[in-house]
Write an enzyme that holds these catalytic residues in place. Structure first.
Site: not given
Length: 272
Positions: A44-47, A84
């Protein structure tokens, strides 16, 4: 060793909208290499990783709310600021760990950030505002984006302003041609039925196109507030999933309001 994994869509107007973030609570910090591997594996874009142990440099924490040390990793690197995934982490904490609270604060690389939950189960993300300096449009980035810029700004992200929403929507960037950037490239314009629209590309961080990017709006909101002449703005990110943010510039802070939707809960078993 087992670590909980929650996937939560932030700034989500409906199911399968907004930006998906992975949230992984930790008892204590794991080695950075393992955090990077987990973020890459989550795809995913960020964790977002957090612990309840604050580092000494955090200083005196805000009172009257739960506080945590929060870090973000993209599939390729640790991130200085992420909106986010912060919203997603706050939603998970306020739903699971502190259901009686409506406020949570995080110490991060970018300083303290705060999230409040409204009576309508929306979340208000409080970020430091980010200033930009106007520059000449960078030729290599403009060529990679394939657009005709009217203005350009530099800050943590490179911001390219075009004339219309249609240009933002139609852009088909050549990601392999992007020059090296410390952050993301943000393509933006005045919106047709909202105040501002944008798209965000960060191939150097392992994120070809982000769905909804809170940190980019910490830079976009002050820029557009001066141009439009209002501190309250409605923004829409024109990614495939898309998402809408209600934004407010308050002094040197940017408030971003949106909803979160939980997609899954799971457990990751780590190697010994």
């Amino acid at each position: 060793m087992e670590v909980l994994l929650h996937r939560i869509d932030a700034f989500a107007d409906a199911p399968f909208s907004g930006t998906p973030a992975a949230v992984m609570p930790l008892r204590s910090w794991l080695p950075d290499e393992l955090l990077r591997n987990l973020a890459e594996g989550n795809s995913l874009a960020e964790t977002a990783f957090y612990t309840s142990r604050l580092p000494p440099e955090a200083g005196k924490p805000p009172e009257g709310r739960p506080v945590f040390h929060l870090r973000w990793f993209s599939p390729a690197a640790e991130i200085d600021m992420c909106g986010h995934a912060t919203l997603a982490a706050a939603a998970q904490i306020l739903e699971d760990a502190h259901p009686g609270a409506d406020m949570v604060s995080f110490y991060t690389r970018g300083g303290w950030v705060h999230v409040d939950r409204t009576d309508d189960d929306e979340y208000v993300l409080d970020l430091p505002s980010v200033e930009s300096v106007e520059i000449e449009p960078p030729p290599a980035l403009v060529a990679a984006l394939g657009v005709r810029p009217v203005r350009a700004f530099s800050g943590p992200d490179e911001v390219i302003v075009v004339a219309t929403e249609a240009e933002v929507r139609r852009a088909r960037p050549i990601l392999a041609a992007f020059p090296p950037l410390p952050g993301a490239a943000v393509l933006t314009a005045r919106g047709d039925d909202v105040d501002i629209v944008s798209r965000v590309f960060a191939p150097g961080l392992g994120v070809p196109e982000d769905s909804v990017t809170g940190s980019a709006h910490a830079q976009l909101v002050p820029l557009w507030a001066r141009t439009i002449g209002r501190t309250g703005l409605v923004a829409r990110q024109l990614s495939r999933r898309g998402g809408t943010l209600r934004c407010e510039l308050v002094g040197d802070r940017v408030l971003l309001l949106g909803r979160c939707r939980r997609y899954l809960d799971g457990v990751v078993t780590l190697p010994d």
